[in-house]
Design an enzyme around this catalytic site. Sequence first.
Site, PDB file in Angstrom:
ATOM      1  N   ALA A 138       0.844  -1.192   0.000  1.00  0.00           N
ATOM      2  CA  ALA A 138       0.000   0.000   0.000  1.00  0.00           C
ATOM      3  C   ALA A 138       0.881   1.243   0.000  1.00  0.00           C
ATOM      4  O   ALA A 138       2.079   1.183   0.301  1.00  0.00           O
ATOM      5  CB  ALA A 138      -0.912  -0.003   1.219  1.00  0.00           C
ATOM      6  N   GLU A 144       3.539  -6.005   7.613  1.00  0.00           N
ATOM      7  CA  GLU A 144       2.793  -4.970   8.339  1.00  0.00           C
ATOM      8  C   GLU A 144       3.224  -4.795   9.788  1.00  0.00           C
ATOM      9  O   GLU A 144       3.188  -3.672  10.316  1.00  0.00           O
ATOM     10  CB  GLU A 144       1.285  -5.282   8.277  1.00  0.00           C
ATOM     11  N   GLY A 174      -0.281  -5.271   0.893  1.00  0.00           N
ATOM     12  CA  GLY A 174      -1.482  -5.273   0.068  1.00  0.00           C
ATOM     13  C   GLY A 174      -1.286  -5.920  -1.275  1.00  0.00           C
ATOM     14  O   GLY A 174      -2.232  -6.420  -1.885  1.00  0.00           O
ATOM     15  N   GLU A 188      -1.751  -9.532  -0.651  1.00  0.00           N
ATOM     16  CA  GLU A 188      -3.180  -9.728  -0.390  1.00  0.00           C
ATOM     17  C   GLU A 188      -3.986  -9.693  -1.680  1.00  0.00           C
ATOM     18  O   GLU A 188      -4.980 -10.407  -1.818  1.00  0.00           O
ATOM     19  CB  GLU A 188      -3.671  -8.662   0.596  1.00  0.00           C
TER      20      GLU A 188
END
Length: 258
Positions: free
Chosen positions: A66, A135, A112, A115
């Site tokens: 992200a 993270e 992300g 993911e």
Amino acid sequence: MSFQNLIIEDKGRIRQITINRESKLNALNKETIAELHTAFADAFGDNTIGGIILTGAGSKAFVAGADIAEFVGLDVESATAVARENQKKVFDLVANGKKPVIAAVNGFALGGGLELALASHIRVASSNAKMGLPEVTLGLIPGYGGTQRLTKLVGSGKALEMILTADMITADEAYRVGLVNYVVAPEELITKAEEILNKILQRAPLAIAAAINAVSAAGTPEGFEIEINAFGKCFGNEDTKEGIAAFLEKRKPEFKGK
């Protein structure tokens, strides 16, 4: 349709969606999330498209994560809202789509980005790919389905190791633990994804959609009932009658998606 951060290319019934922020290692900012929502909704709704390949521009990264700068200023309420909205708009949209999505993972797939690959139905990795959920190094946890989808693929032990250590794993290890379906040379990545999709596209489209939905429900209390109902509903499809007739008549079926 014009996009600032995506490249859309069609090859027969295959649509390739390429995240095109190479200078930022294809990181997911707000604009890219919004464009991915539009691109996937359009692909799922386009009757000429049978399957989707998702990849990142260049050879360094699928998606490096992200855009962390956008996390500045978030509080508990706004962060929760962002995670919920983005999961629904993109990650759940991809995972619950009625057409197969193959992630062609080139280079880094982190946070992300991993993911997004996990939300896809099948993953093919280039031999130079590296994957991880870092993270916790930011005092966070995965917020776009990583704790759930990674666990489903590799089991809780390996998922916890990856999440708690924040270590990256190589493409070969990802294959060994069941995170990716294939590892190929970088120059063969898209070709392999196309090969898989072209095989899938020979099958009955409504059955493909039902199978995706049933597999997504695996491990839930409703999973078996969803499978049973989906199996029964197949017998209302013209394609099912055609498939059974073709088998008995020893010929190739001609599916029409009806």
